[in-house]
Design an enzyme around this catalytic site. Sequence first.
Site, PDB file in Angstrom:
ATOM      1  N   LEU A 131      -1.520   3.769   3.782  1.00 57.04           N
ATOM      2  CA  LEU A 131      -2.489   4.817   3.478  1.00 57.04           C
ATOM      3  C   LEU A 131      -3.793   4.462   4.178  1.00 57.04           C
ATOM      4  CD1 LEU A 131      -1.996   5.453  -0.360  1.00 57.04           C
ATOM      5  CD2 LEU A 131      -1.679   7.137   1.449  1.00 57.04           C
ATOM      6  N   ASP A 132      -4.505   5.467   4.673  1.00 52.33           N
ATOM      7  CA  ASP A 132      -5.829   5.224   5.255  1.00 52.33           C
ATOM      8  C   ASP A 132      -6.722   4.549   4.217  1.00 52.33           C
ATOM      9  OD1 ASP A 132      -5.023   6.499   7.543  1.00 52.33           O
ATOM     10  OD2 ASP A 132      -5.942   8.421   7.021  1.00 52.33           O
ATOM     11  N   PRO A 133      -7.715   3.748   4.646  1.00 60.41           N
ATOM     12  CA  PRO A 133      -8.654   3.158   3.690  1.00 60.41           C
ATOM     13  C   PRO A 133      -9.305   4.203   2.773  1.00 60.41           C
ATOM     14  CG  PRO A 133      -8.922   2.128   5.819  1.00 60.41           C
ATOM     15  CD  PRO A 133      -7.948   3.260   6.018  1.00 60.41           C
TER      16      PRO A 133
END
Length: 307
Positions: A47-49
């Site tokens: 998942l993206d930050p």
Amino acid sequence: MGRRNRKGRDITGIFLLDKSSGITSNKALQVVKYLFQAKKAGHTGSLDPLATGVLPICLGEATKVSSYLLDSDKEYFVTCRLGIKTDTADIDGEIIKEKLVPETDEKILSDVIVRFTGDIKQIPPMYSALKKDGKKLCDLARKGIEVERAARPVTIKKIDGMSREGDNLSFTVSCSKGTYVRSLVEDIAEFIGTVAHVTVLRRIGAGGFSITDLYTLEQLREQYEQGGFDAIDKYLLPADHVIQDWPYLNLNAEMSKGFVNGLSVPMPPFILEGLVRVYDENREFIGIGEKDRNGDIKPKRVIQKSE
């Protein structure tokens, strides 16, 4: 409270993490691995930050089923800001373009759903972990380098609840693996006649798991501090939990021994094709089988029992 072992514990299971915003998936993985003191751990799709939500963490022998979670469909709730484009396509990036936002009505939003549902092609964002000539795109992007990326086929299974409040557009999307929601948002904005970036991204479903099943890192730490390993091990799901819809095969003691040592076992008449969950005489999960050239079931993944 359980003592920490430098070598790690032989523990197997799946922890359903509710990843918080501002932390990378790999950092979250390392925290979970540390708290469980697991010898081995892996996540099932980054998942993206910025993003939050469902991030299954596989520990021990459960890492052998992680690829089946990687291949599963995902579901997200997303909010984007129309009229502003950033270099990362999300709120963490620098503004690189602004554009007027045209009026939209129910007809236009319905047209968006029709246009972007089904099999589509999208160009991956520069800020991604994909590689070009052995170099990560995100590393090139941080140096100000942009390279040509080929459009990739993905499938948008469903877009629901699309609504607009001011310059904020929100919706839920169910999609195949490899879909970049940031790219989808930019493409939708272009279709409307403007630009956009993601402001909220929450994964609400993955591999049959939903946000109702999750625990945060804070909850995991708190439970460990209160009760050690006994308190947090109860959070783990069995390794075969993610493949419960597959056909299964129960073996006797002799056949189980052969299977875990690489031997094929007879194919039962009720299993025609595909992968099979395999269990021993005690109904313990011992691996994944697949059809071999003789029509029997050979080991594809063997699950070792903890010592």
